[in-house]
Write a protein that holds these residues in place. Structure first.
Motif, PDB file in Angstrom:
ATOM      1  N   ALA A  42       0.834  -1.208   0.000  1.00 30.22           N
ATOM      2  CA  ALA A  42       0.000   0.000   0.000  1.00 30.22           C
ATOM      3  C   ALA A  42       0.867   1.256   0.000  1.00 30.22           C
ATOM      4  CB  ALA A  42      -0.920  -0.002   1.220  1.00 30.22           C
ATOM      5  N   GLY A  43       2.031   1.184   0.655  1.00 30.09           N
ATOM      6  CA  GLY A  43       2.915   2.339   0.687  1.00 30.09           C
ATOM      7  C   GLY A  43       3.632   2.596  -0.625  1.00 30.09           C
ATOM      8  N   LEU A  44       3.620   1.620  -1.537  1.00 36.87           N
ATOM      9  CA  LEU A  44       4.282   1.808  -2.832  1.00 36.87           C
ATOM     10  C   LEU A  44       3.391   2.510  -3.864  1.00 36.87           C
ATOM     11  CD1 LEU A  44       5.971  -1.700  -3.199  1.00 36.87           C
ATOM     12  CD2 LEU A  44       7.027   0.426  -2.403  1.00 36.87           C
ATOM     13  N   VAL A  45       2.128   2.680  -3.519  1.00 32.91           N
ATOM     14  CA  VAL A  45       1.188   3.259  -4.487  1.00 32.91           C
ATOM     15  C   VAL A  45       1.454   4.751  -4.698  1.00 32.91           C
ATOM     16  CG1 VAL A  45      -1.240   3.770  -4.929  1.00 32.91           C
ATOM     17  CG2 VAL A  45      -0.573   1.534  -4.000  1.00 32.91           C
ATOM     18  N   ALA A  46       1.634   5.486  -3.608  1.00 29.21           N
ATOM     19  CA  ALA A  46       1.750   6.944  -3.695  1.00 29.21           C
ATOM     20  C   ALA A  46       2.913   7.398  -4.580  1.00 29.21           C
ATOM     21  CB  ALA A  46       1.859   7.551  -2.298  1.00 29.21           C
ATOM     22  N   PRO A  47       4.145   6.855  -4.436  1.00 26.37           N
ATOM     23  CA  PRO A  47       5.242   7.302  -5.314  1.00 26.37           C
ATOM     24  C   PRO A  47       4.949   7.075  -6.798  1.00 26.37           C
ATOM     25  CG  PRO A  47       6.132   6.163  -3.407  1.00 26.37           C
ATOM     26  CD  PRO A  47       4.657   5.954  -3.374  1.00 26.37           C
ATOM     27  N   GLN A  48       4.303   5.965  -7.132  1.00 26.69           N
ATOM     28  CA  GLN A  48       3.972   5.704  -8.530  1.00 26.69           C
ATOM     29  C   GLN A  48       3.028   6.765  -9.081  1.00 26.69           C
ATOM     30  OE1 GLN A  48       4.883   3.629 -10.840  1.00 26.69           O
ATOM     31  NE2 GLN A  48       6.145   2.117  -9.746  1.00 26.69           N
ATOM     32  N   LEU A  49       2.004   7.088  -8.311  1.00 25.74           N
ATOM     33  CA  LEU A  49       1.029   8.086  -8.766  1.00 25.74           C
ATOM     34  C   LEU A  49       1.640   9.481  -8.816  1.00 25.74           C
ATOM     35  CD1 LEU A  49      -2.165   6.839  -6.895  1.00 25.74           C
ATOM     36  CD2 LEU A  49      -1.551   6.508  -9.299  1.00 25.74           C
ATOM     37  N   LEU A  50       2.503   9.808  -7.840  1.00 21.96           N
ATOM     38  CA  LEU A  50       3.154  11.119  -7.870  1.00 21.96           C
ATOM     39  C   LEU A  50       4.083  11.245  -9.066  1.00 21.96           C
ATOM     40  CD1 LEU A  50       3.946  11.596  -4.066  1.00 21.96           C
ATOM     41  CD2 LEU A  50       2.327  12.908  -5.431  1.00 21.96           C
ATOM     42  N   GLY A  51       4.768  10.159  -9.393  1.00 23.83           N
ATOM     43  CA  GLY A  51       5.607  10.166 -10.595  1.00 23.83           C
ATOM     44  C   GLY A  51       4.770  10.389 -11.848  1.00 23.83           C
ATOM     45  N   HIS A  52       3.606   9.772 -11.886  1.00 22.84           N
ATOM     46  CA  HIS A  52       2.705   9.970 -13.027  1.00 22.84           C
ATOM     47  C   HIS A  52       2.254  11.418 -13.101  1.00 22.84           C
ATOM     48  CE1 HIS A  52      -0.409   9.121 -15.979  1.00 22.84           C
ATOM     49  NE2 HIS A  52      -1.307   9.705 -15.171  1.00 22.84           N
ATOM     50  N   LEU A  53       1.941  12.030 -11.952  1.00 22.63           N
ATOM     51  CA  LEU A  53       1.529  13.429 -11.950  1.00 22.63           C
ATOM     52  C   LEU A  53       2.630  14.344 -12.467  1.00 22.63           C
ATOM     53  CD1 LEU A  53      -0.484  13.945  -8.614  1.00 22.63           C
ATOM     54  CD2 LEU A  53      -1.327  14.168 -10.954  1.00 22.63           C
ATOM     55  N   VAL A  54       3.847  14.112 -12.051  1.00 25.27           N
ATOM     56  CA  VAL A  54       4.973  14.930 -12.511  1.00 25.27           C
ATOM     57  C   VAL A  54       5.162  14.778 -14.018  1.00 25.27           C
ATOM     58  CG1 VAL A  54       7.483  15.231 -12.359  1.00 25.27           C
ATOM     59  CG2 VAL A  54       6.137  14.914 -10.284  1.00 25.27           C
ATOM     60  N   GLN A  55       5.045  13.542 -14.500  1.00 20.01           N
ATOM     61  CA  GLN A  55       5.235  13.290 -15.931  1.00 20.01           C
ATOM     62  C   GLN A  55       4.178  13.997 -16.763  1.00 20.01           C
ATOM     63  OE1 GLN A  55       7.689  11.379 -17.387  1.00 20.01           O
ATOM     64  NE2 GLN A  55       6.892  11.909 -19.419  1.00 20.01           N
ATOM     65  N   GLU A  56       2.938  14.016 -16.261  1.00 16.88           N
ATOM     66  CA  GLU A  56       1.832  14.569 -17.034  1.00 16.88           C
ATOM     67  C   GLU A  56       1.334  15.891 -16.456  1.00 16.88           C
ATOM     68  OE1 GLU A  56       1.008  13.131 -19.747  1.00 16.88           O
ATOM     69  OE2 GLU A  56       2.157  11.282 -19.464  1.00 16.88           O
ATOM     70  N   ALA A  57       2.205  16.607 -15.777  1.00 23.74           N
ATOM     71  CA  ALA A  57       1.774  17.807 -15.054  1.00 23.74           C
ATOM     72  C   ALA A  57       1.121  18.826 -15.947  1.00 23.74           C
ATOM     73  CB  ALA A  57       2.958  18.442 -14.335  1.00 23.74           C
ATOM     74  N   ASP A  58       1.582  18.950 -17.225  1.00 22.85           N
ATOM     75  CA  ASP A  58       1.059  20.011 -18.066  1.00 22.85           C
ATOM     76  C   ASP A  58      -0.246  19.624 -18.747  1.00 22.85           C
ATOM     77  OD1 ASP A  58       2.262  18.036 -19.469  1.00 22.85           O
ATOM     78  OD2 ASP A  58       3.196  19.352 -20.956  1.00 22.85           O
ATOM     79  N   GLY A  59      -0.664  18.350 -18.673  1.00 25.10           N
ATOM     80  CA  GLY A  59      -1.881  18.016 -19.397  1.00 25.10           C
ATOM     81  C   GLY A  59      -2.852  17.139 -18.668  1.00 25.10           C
ATOM     82  N   ALA A  60      -2.568  16.786 -17.422  1.00 22.62           N
ATOM     83  CA  ALA A  60      -3.415  15.835 -16.714  1.00 22.62           C
ATOM     84  C   ALA A  60      -4.057  16.455 -15.486  1.00 22.62           C
ATOM     85  CB  ALA A  60      -2.590  14.623 -16.311  1.00 22.62           C
ATOM     86  N   VAL A  61      -4.408  17.724 -15.586  1.00 26.36           N
ATOM     87  CA  VAL A  61      -4.976  18.415 -14.434  1.00 26.36           C
ATOM     88  C   VAL A  61      -6.289  17.796 -14.002  1.00 26.36           C
ATOM     89  CG1 VAL A  61      -5.795  20.647 -13.582  1.00 26.36           C
ATOM     90  CG2 VAL A  61      -3.851  20.547 -15.163  1.00 26.36           C
ATOM     91  N   ASP A  62      -7.070  17.278 -14.958  1.00 23.77           N
ATOM     92  CA  ASP A  62      -8.374  16.707 -14.622  1.00 23.77           C
ATOM     93  C   ASP A  62      -8.257  15.468 -13.749  1.00 23.77           C
ATOM     94  OD1 ASP A  62      -9.490  18.680 -16.132  1.00 23.77           O
ATOM     95  OD2 ASP A  62      -9.668  17.430 -17.951  1.00 23.77           O
ATOM     96  N   ASP A  63      -7.086  14.821 -13.805  1.00 22.23           N
ATOM     97  CA  ASP A  63      -6.913  13.591 -13.046  1.00 22.23           C
ATOM     98  C   ASP A  63      -6.383  13.836 -11.640  1.00 22.23           C
ATOM     99  OD1 ASP A  63      -7.725  12.215 -15.260  1.00 22.23           O
ATOM    100  OD2 ASP A  63      -5.676  11.874 -16.003  1.00 22.23           O
ATOM    101  N   VAL A  64      -6.063  15.063 -11.306  1.00 20.54           N
ATOM    102  CA  VAL A  64      -5.426  15.347 -10.025  1.00 20.54           C
ATOM    103  C   VAL A  64      -6.310  14.933  -8.854  1.00 20.54           C
ATOM    104  CG1 VAL A  64      -4.617  17.178  -8.496  1.00 20.54           C
ATOM    105  CG2 VAL A  64      -4.012  17.206 -10.918  1.00 20.54           C
ATOM    106  N   THR A  65      -7.577  15.277  -8.920  1.00 13.58           N
ATOM    107  CA  THR A  65      -8.482  14.963  -7.801  1.00 13.58           C
ATOM    108  C   THR A  65      -8.594  13.466  -7.572  1.00 13.58           C
ATOM    109  OG1 THR A  65      -9.749  16.969  -8.237  1.00 13.58           O
ATOM    110  CG2 THR A  65     -10.799  15.266  -6.883  1.00 13.58           C
TER     111      THR A  65
END
Length: 583
Positions: free
Chosen positions: A40-63
């Motif tokens: 369960a603790g490994l989930v957050a880093p994966q998702l944060l990495g995804h957010l950084v990668q798609e920061a300029d176009g994935a705003v709708d997925d942030v919530t």
């Protein structure tokens, strides 16, 4: 050096595995919860990495991503809570079994081993070592399991995310490997020395407290103070050695597990610029490596505690090595044979090369009343201890009913032979509890009868069977404590009794009356009396005279008097002393 053995590292590991195998379900359940919490603790880093990668176009997925991260964090906290609870429950079960086994081993130690080890060594193993091991089992082991599972799964997640980024993590391996190896090669010996020094300090303080009156009477305060200071200095040096090991090891280790973070950022950044890895992978792995710092830090911290706990565990297990050899005879076989005690060529030495007994040969017939007399230092008490099985002889054999006394199980041996000396212990508890030691199911009528036999009922009735006696409660006079010990003897009703100055603390007239009463109660039993009051020899069936660790005469009272030998000289000297006027 410790007076009791210490288990080897291999024995410690073997016993630890044995304890774990005794609770397979609890162990599997605890490990499963730890693994799920780590996942369960490994989930957050994966998702944060995804957010950084798609920061300029994935705003709708942030919530939605934030909600998933929150759910993962809550799940990790919940699973960790129950995982730690399960580990603590398992630790308590293991610790309870360890304590029970240890107490059982201590209570079956040979008296010779207990006396040789001293109170400080046994008290330290029973208290400090058990407390240290409790902390290790309750805290260090569960937390180490959590940390190890976290490290292993996190490294696996790094490999799955970007295999090439596992390389920066390897920077720490040589540093941690070499420093840990250096530490482990020295830590066990250091902690064993620290525990032994603490035991010596405890023993010295105990002796000073127990002998406070003697210390005061002979003005020994300065020498005892010097002894305590010496023990404190040795304990300080031992503790300082372990502190030195920690002060060298931990800073190097701290540096070692911080290197992968800097290495991941540097090498990951270069690989990203070269197009070999994605920004999400670099971010995720960096967070994973950062996440590893806590578990690795806990592993390093608990590694030190595990060394302390391992040293205590080795000392506790060392008591198991001091086990008495059990015979193969069935309980009661010796008693049914009707044979007596046979001493053949026995010698004994408390120190190598200094024999206290030399070539002693003796046969005690069943039901015989035997008196052992002789000058002080002749070896009478030593022979009594050997006849009671308190200590095995250094050479020769002592058999009961044809079986070696030292090889009989302790429970059977105590039913056959019991030793009563002038040194008695009153346990903290009621007077009734002190008597029930000898016969746990005895009724009050039997207790009263035993006290009457030893002329103790008058003061015992006034005191009351439910009165608390012993340390910190009602104190019994030395003579009363001796009568209490003899009442236990009456209740235990052994086949053979060895009395070593058992009435010495009573006045001669009371002692004489008590011995006659005991003779009636012990009618038909084998009684071996070691005494300086020669009226005991006068009443015996046979008298054995000892001089310089050897039997020099044996026979009836009248026969020995007629021979005019050592016994006759002792008898006339004793009577002359009785007739001398008091000052």
């Amino acid at each position: 050096m410790s007076a009791l053995p210490v288990a080897t590292s291999r024995e410690v590991r073997s016993q630890a595995r044995r304890l774990m195998r005794q609770h397979p379900r609890e162990l599997a359940f605890s490990l499963s919860l730890h693994v799920l919490a780590t996942l369960a603790g490994l989930v957050a880093p994966q998702l944060l990495g995804h957010l950084v990668q798609e920061a300029d176009g994935a705003v709708d997925d942030v919530t939605s991503i934030a909600l998933v991260i929150c759910a993962a964090v809550v799940a990790q906290a919940t699973l960790t809570r129950f995982a730690i609870l399960a580990s603590l429950k398992l630790g308590e079960k293991v610790l309870a079994r360890l304590r029970e086994e240890f107490v059982g081993r201590v209570l079956t130690l040979p008296m010779s081993t207990v006396e040789k080890a001293g109170s400080g060594e046994l008290i330290t193993r029973t208290t400090r070592d058990i407390d240290v091991l409790a902390h290790t089992v309750q805290m260090a082991v569960p937390d180490s399991l959590v940390a190890f599972a976290t490290v292993a799964l996190t490294l696996g997640a790094i490999v799955l995310t970007a295999p090439v980024l596992i390389l920066p993590c390897l920077i720490a391996v040589p540093v941690l490997w070499l420093s840990t190896r250096w530490y482990l090669r020295r830590a066990r010996a250091g902690y064993l020395r620290a525990n032994a020094a603490y035991a010596q300090l405890t023993g010295g303080l105990g002796e000073t407290v127990d002998g406070a009156r003697t210390v005061d009477a002979f003005g020994l305060a300065d020498s005892r103070f010097a002894r305590v200071n010496k023990d404190i200095a040795e304990s300080y040096e031992a503790e300082r050695r372990t502190l030195y090991l920690r002060s060298v090891y931990l800073p190097i280790a701290d540096t070692g597990y911080m290197l992968p973070v800097a290495g991941t950022l540097l090498i990951g950044g270069l690989l990203y610029l070269g197009g070999h890895v994605s920004l999400a992978a670099v971010t995720t792995v960096t967070l994973y490596v950062q996440q590893l710092i806590g578990p690795v830090d806990r592993l390093l911290y608990w590694m030190d505690e595990l060394q302390v706990g391992g040293a205590s565990f080795a000392r506790i297990l060392g008591v198991e090595a001091v086990s008495e050899t059990s015979g193969d005879g069935r309980p009661g076989a010796v008693e049914e044979s009707g044979q007596g005690i046979v001493v053949s060529g026995v010698r004994h030495a408390y120190r190598e090369g200094t024999d206290v007994l030399t070539d002693v040969n003796l046969k005690v017939e069943p039901g015989e009343r035997l008196a052992i007399v002789g000058p002080s230092g002749a070896g009478k008490s030593t022979l009594g201890r050997l006849l009671a099985g308190v200590q095995p002889p250094s050479g020769g054999t002592i058999t009961v009913g044809g079986k070696p006394l030292a090889q009989l199980p302790l429970s059977e041996r105590r039913k056959l032979v019991m030793l009563v000396t002038q040194e008695h212990h009153v346990f903290r508890g009621t007077l009734r509890d002190n008597l029930l030691i000898a016969r746990p199911r005895a009724r009050d009528e039997a207790l009263e009868e035993a006290l009457r036999v030893v002329d103790a009922w008058q003061w015992a009735e006034e005191l009351g069977l439910d009165t608390e006696v012993g340390s910190g409660a009602t104190a019994l006079a030395p003579g009363q404590a001796q009568q209490l010990a003899l009442a236990r003897l009456v209740l235990a009703d052994p086949r053979t009794v060895v009395l070593d100055e058992a009435t010495s603390l009573l006045d001669p007239r009371a002692a004489r009356h008590l011995e006659r009463a005991l003779a009636q109660v012990l009618e038909g039993r084998t009684v071996i009396a070691i005494a300086h009051r020669l009226h005991t020899a006068h009443d015996a069936d046979r008298v054995v005279v000892m001089e310089d660790g050897q039997v020099t005469e044996a026979g009836r009272h009248d026969e020995l008097l007629g021979q005019g030998g050592p016994y006759a000289r002792l008898w006339h000297s004793w009577h002359a002393g009785k007739a001398a006027p008091a000052d």
